[in-house]
Design a protein around this motif. Sequence first.
Motif, PDB file in Angstrom:
ATOM      1  N   LYS A 310       0.839  -1.210   0.000  1.00  0.00           N
ATOM      2  CA  LYS A 310       0.000   0.000   0.000  1.00  0.00           C
ATOM      3  C   LYS A 310       0.872   1.257   0.000  1.00  0.00           C
ATOM      4  N   LEU A 311       2.016   1.186   0.697  1.00  0.00           N
ATOM      5  CA  LEU A 311       2.924   2.321   0.708  1.00  0.00           C
ATOM      6  C   LEU A 311       3.504   2.553  -0.696  1.00  0.00           C
ATOM      7  N   ARG A 312       3.786   1.478  -1.414  1.00  0.00           N
ATOM      8  CA  ARG A 312       4.287   1.596  -2.788  1.00  0.00           C
ATOM      9  C   ARG A 312       3.259   2.293  -3.683  1.00  0.00           C
ATOM     10  N   GLU A 313       1.983   2.018  -3.443  1.00  0.00           N
ATOM     11  CA  GLU A 313       0.936   2.676  -4.222  1.00  0.00           C
ATOM     12  C   GLU A 313       0.951   4.182  -3.983  1.00  0.00           C
ATOM     13  N   CYS A 314       1.227   4.582  -2.729  1.00  0.00           N
ATOM     14  CA  CYS A 314       1.314   6.021  -2.428  1.00  0.00           C
ATOM     15  C   CYS A 314       2.499   6.648  -3.157  1.00  0.00           C
ATOM     16  N   PHE A 315       3.605   5.932  -3.232  1.00  0.00           N
ATOM     17  CA  PHE A 315       4.765   6.422  -3.974  1.00  0.00           C
ATOM     18  C   PHE A 315       4.426   6.609  -5.448  1.00  0.00           C
ATOM     19  N   ASP A 316       3.723   5.630  -6.001  1.00  0.00           N
ATOM     20  CA  ASP A 316       3.368   5.706  -7.419  1.00  0.00           C
ATOM     21  C   ASP A 316       2.431   6.881  -7.687  1.00  0.00           C
ATOM     22  N   GLY A 319       4.373  10.004  -7.818  1.00  0.00           N
ATOM     23  CA  GLY A 319       5.480  10.010  -8.778  1.00  0.00           C
ATOM     24  C   GLY A 319       6.843   9.930  -8.105  1.00  0.00           C
ATOM     25  N   MET A 320       6.915   9.270  -6.982  1.00  0.00           N
ATOM     26  CA  MET A 320       8.162   9.138  -6.234  1.00  0.00           C
ATOM     27  C   MET A 320       8.718   7.729  -6.383  1.00  0.00           C
ATOM     28  N   GLN A 321      10.029   7.615  -6.283  1.00  0.00           N
ATOM     29  CA  GLN A 321      10.672   6.299  -6.328  1.00  0.00           C
ATOM     30  C   GLN A 321      10.640   5.674  -4.939  1.00  0.00           C
ATOM     31  N   TYR A 322      10.228   4.431  -4.869  1.00  0.00           N
ATOM     32  CA  TYR A 322      10.105   3.769  -3.567  1.00  0.00           C
ATOM     33  C   TYR A 322      11.477   3.479  -2.967  1.00  0.00           C
ATOM     34  N   ARG A 323      11.612   3.760  -1.698  1.00  0.00           N
ATOM     35  CA  ARG A 323      12.792   3.389  -0.916  1.00  0.00           C
ATOM     36  C   ARG A 323      12.320   2.965   0.460  1.00  0.00           C
ATOM     37  N   ALA A 324      13.005   2.016   1.044  1.00  0.00           N
ATOM     38  CA  ALA A 324      12.580   1.470   2.330  1.00  0.00           C
ATOM     39  C   ALA A 324      12.900   2.438   3.465  1.00  0.00           C
ATOM     40  N   VAL A 340      16.593   9.812   9.981  1.00  0.00           N
ATOM     41  CA  VAL A 340      15.754  11.006   9.879  1.00  0.00           C
ATOM     42  C   VAL A 340      15.784  11.557   8.457  1.00  0.00           C
ATOM     43  N   GLU A 341      16.957  11.556   7.848  1.00  0.00           N
ATOM     44  CA  GLU A 341      17.084  12.052   6.474  1.00  0.00           C
ATOM     45  C   GLU A 341      16.258  11.206   5.510  1.00  0.00           C
ATOM     46  N   ARG A 342      16.286   9.891   5.673  1.00  0.00           N
ATOM     47  CA  ARG A 342      15.490   9.016   4.809  1.00  0.00           C
ATOM     48  C   ARG A 342      13.995   9.267   5.037  1.00  0.00           C
ATOM     49  N   LEU A 343      13.613   9.480   6.294  1.00  0.00           N
ATOM     50  CA  LEU A 343      12.203   9.739   6.596  1.00  0.00           C
ATOM     51  C   LEU A 343      11.725  11.015   5.905  1.00  0.00           C
ATOM     52  N   LEU A 344      12.569  12.047   5.896  1.00  0.00           N
ATOM     53  CA  LEU A 344      12.198  13.296   5.225  1.00  0.00           C
ATOM     54  C   LEU A 344      12.104  13.104   3.716  1.00  0.00           C
ATOM     55  N   GLN A 345      12.977  12.304   3.151  1.00  0.00           N
ATOM     56  CA  GLN A 345      12.927  12.041   1.716  1.00  0.00           C
ATOM     57  C   GLN A 345      11.636  11.344   1.318  1.00  0.00           C
ATOM     58  N   LEU A 346      11.136  10.488   2.202  1.00  0.00           N
ATOM     59  CA  LEU A 346       9.932   9.700   1.905  1.00  0.00           C
ATOM     60  C   LEU A 346       8.678  10.316   2.520  1.00  0.00           C
ATOM     61  N   TRP A 347       8.819  11.465   3.172  1.00  0.00           N
ATOM     62  CA  TRP A 347       7.738  11.996   3.998  1.00  0.00           C
ATOM     63  C   TRP A 347       6.426  12.214   3.237  1.00  0.00           C
ATOM     64  N   PRO A 348       6.397  12.788   2.036  1.00  0.00           N
ATOM     65  CA  PRO A 348       5.100  12.976   1.355  1.00  0.00           C
ATOM     66  C   PRO A 348       4.330  11.671   1.187  1.00  0.00           C
ATOM     67  N   ALA A 349       5.016  10.601   0.772  1.00  0.00           N
ATOM     68  CA  ALA A 349       4.331   9.320   0.573  1.00  0.00           C
ATOM     69  C   ALA A 349       3.912   8.713   1.905  1.00  0.00           C
TER      70      ALA A 349
END
Length: 599
Positions: A310-316, A319-324, A340-349
């Motif tokens: 479901k998280l991958r669907e949010c990335f799609d 228009g973001m590339q999925y990262r764990a 923390v840096e990774r969390l900010l990169q993925l924060w919108p999704a």
Amino acid sequence: MQPEGEKPKKKYAASFQTEWLQHDNFKDWIVKVDDSLARCKYCNSTFTVKHDGVKAVRRHKENAAHIRASRTVHQSAAMTSFFAKKSTPEMLRVAAIEVSNVYHAVMHQHSYMSTDCGMKLISATIEDAALVKKLHCGRTKAECIVENVLGPKSVENVVLALGGRSTEKVPFSIATDASNKGNRKMFPVAVRYFDADLGVQEKLLDFYELPSETAVAISNSLLKTVTDLGLSVENIVAYTADNAAVNYGVRNSVFQFLKQQKSSIVKANCFCHVLHNAARNGWFNRKYDVAYLVHKVYTEFSRSTLKNEKLRECFDELGMQYRAVINHGNTRWLSLFPAVERLLQLWPAIKSYFLELGEEQTDEMIWNFIGDQADEATGDTTEKISVPECYLYFVHHYMQLFHETISILERKHSVSPHLHTFMCSLREKLVNRVDNRFFGANVLSGLKHLPESQRASFTTDALQMYNWAIAHLGKWYDFENSQLKEFTAFDLDRESDELTVDHVSKVASNLAIEVDVDGLFDELCLVKKFVPEVRTSDLPLDEKWVQLLKSIRSRILVKVVSAVFAIPVSNAFVERVFSLMGNVWTDNRNHMLSSLVKA
């Protein structure tokens, strides 16, 4: 009975003849027992030659039992033919190949089973190499090579480099820490010293199990390791460990017990631990605990394939590339900032995922960070940042300051002359942010859109975090009177500092090093001559000193430099030993003895 009228035949006594041992028909199997007896190596039997002499030997050779035994011997190879002969070039080459393969396996943390299989595979696949067929290095032999050859040899090399029992002693620091392996508590003993040819060296001396973690037990074990190897306690210049009370307490601590043996031992705290604690423990707003948020988000997706999908669907959708999502460890110096840096990169999704999930199915801590946006469209979050996101961006900015400094301090070539500069630089950055109320570019843009009351509350929390960190640094490092401050003059890259006789003599006195002041003066004059040339090189500071000391052919200054550079600024090397232990001593390799892990 003897026929009547016929004289009896005379019998003459015979004896074993040595020439039979060289006779082509007898030499391969006959052995002399005594003058009247011979033994056959093929038949493993004894016969007499007393009456018939050589006839008895020939008769035995023509015996059917001997013929069968001889045929068997010639058809079967002796067991010794499968081994390389001792003290031959072939044997040495075989040994070198086997030891090299085992060393390669240890360096790359291969299992002994894979080493065993690899050697068999080589022998089976390379059929045209006679030497390969003589390689036999199974798991047991590989373990013996590691435990009885490679391990002791590495320790012997370190002892020789430190002077051992010779008169030329090299100052060194000693470091340790404790780590649990199941219900066992393991202690490595590491040393750091300055090699006149190679610069700063960090080596492992011992690795043992110690059930008791008391200061007395640890200090006694350290001293026993040092003395058993023929090293002198008088050459220890510093003790390094984490900042626990058992190591550096005012009364009963390892450091205090070591000072009883040598009063000039330097207290070399692990400043990576100091900075890590300052970064991690300075946050007092429990509602917006960013470290806990990272852990909660990681937990949400680490064990559920459905949630990840479901998280991958949010990335799609965005228009973001999925990262764990990555987690952090409470005791890992450099793990929180990347998390923390990774969390900010993925924060919108991630925010989109939890807003769609709803408050009832979302953890309370996570909802604290996104709940105020539940009724808003998820659009561009850079122009308008919520209060919780301001905290998130601020912690990222704050953590980056400490992360950069810790990354520098944990390097091998970060030495004591650097420490004061690094600590002052970090404190200055924190003070400047307090004075100018600077919390990072993203936060500044976000604060503009917040009501005054929310800006004031955030500013109070952020300034409190800055000030707590500044106070924590001052608690663990004396910026004005620290002994480590005196080592800054040995930093050749600082043109403002110059080594003087008085300064170097003071450092030598504090470290209990006797120097010839007249000779020291002459060497320092030569240092001034060669320093400009050495400064231009790109070598690390310790290797610059190697080059400089060789240029002036130092006999006196090298003693002081060796002691100064032997003092570490962190316990990073011991932490790396624990990482290696975890990689080697896994749950699948839990039958390994501590002595084998040590080697």
